[in-house]
Design a protein around this motif. Structure first.
Motif, short mmCIF file in Angstrom:
data_model
loop_
_atom_site.label_atom_id
_atom_site.label_comp_id
_atom_site.label_asym_id
_atom_site.label_seq_id
_atom_site.Cartn_x
_atom_site.Cartn_y
_atom_site.Cartn_z
N VAL A 9 0.84 -1.20 0.00
CA VAL A 9 0.00 0.00 0.00
C VAL A 9 0.87 1.25 0.00
N GLY A 10 1.95 1.23 0.76
CA GLY A 10 2.86 2.38 0.80
C GLY A 10 3.52 2.62 -0.55
N ILE A 11 3.97 1.54 -1.19
CA ILE A 11 4.60 1.67 -2.51
C ILE A 11 3.60 2.20 -3.53
N LEU A 12 2.39 1.67 -3.52
CA LEU A 12 1.37 2.15 -4.46
C LEU A 12 0.99 3.60 -4.20
N ALA A 13 0.97 4.00 -2.94
CA ALA A 13 0.66 5.40 -2.61
C ALA A 13 1.75 6.32 -3.14
N VAL A 14 3.00 5.93 -2.96
CA VAL A 14 4.10 6.76 -3.45
C VAL A 14 4.06 6.84 -4.98
N LEU A 15 3.83 5.73 -5.65
CA LEU A 15 3.73 5.75 -7.11
C LEU A 15 2.55 6.59 -7.59
N GLY A 16 1.44 6.53 -6.88
CA GLY A 16 0.28 7.34 -7.25
C GLY A 16 0.56 8.82 -7.10
N ILE A 17 1.20 9.21 -6.00
CA ILE A 17 1.54 10.62 -5.80
C ILE A 17 2.54 11.08 -6.86
N PHE A 18 3.52 10.23 -7.15
CA PHE A 18 4.49 10.57 -8.20
C PHE A 18 3.80 10.78 -9.54
N ALA A 19 2.84 9.93 -9.87
CA ALA A 19 2.12 10.05 -11.15
C ALA A 19 1.33 11.35 -11.19
#
Length: 67
Positions: A9-19
């Protein structure tokens, strides 16, 4: 198992914010490249080589009454 899901979940959140942060700049970059291609196509074949256009081969003069 809980720590694996937390990490995911943390990795997906960081990738989402980056996108979300990077998407506007990527869209602008694509748009600028498209405009550059259109300008190069409109300039004609002489501008694609990077050389300035050749000067004209004619000369103009001005004639006045007192000359």
């Amino acid at each position: 198992m809980n720590s694996v899901m937390d990490n995911l979940v943390g990795i997906l959140a960081v990738l989402g914010i980056f996108a979300v942060v990077a998407l506007p700049s990527l869209i602008g970059l694509v748009r600028e490249r498209r405009v550059d291609r259109q300008l190069r196509a409109a300039a004609g074949p002489r501008q694609e080589t990077g050389r300035p256009p050749r000067p004209h081969s004619f000369v103009t003069t001005t004639v006045t009454a007192h000359s």
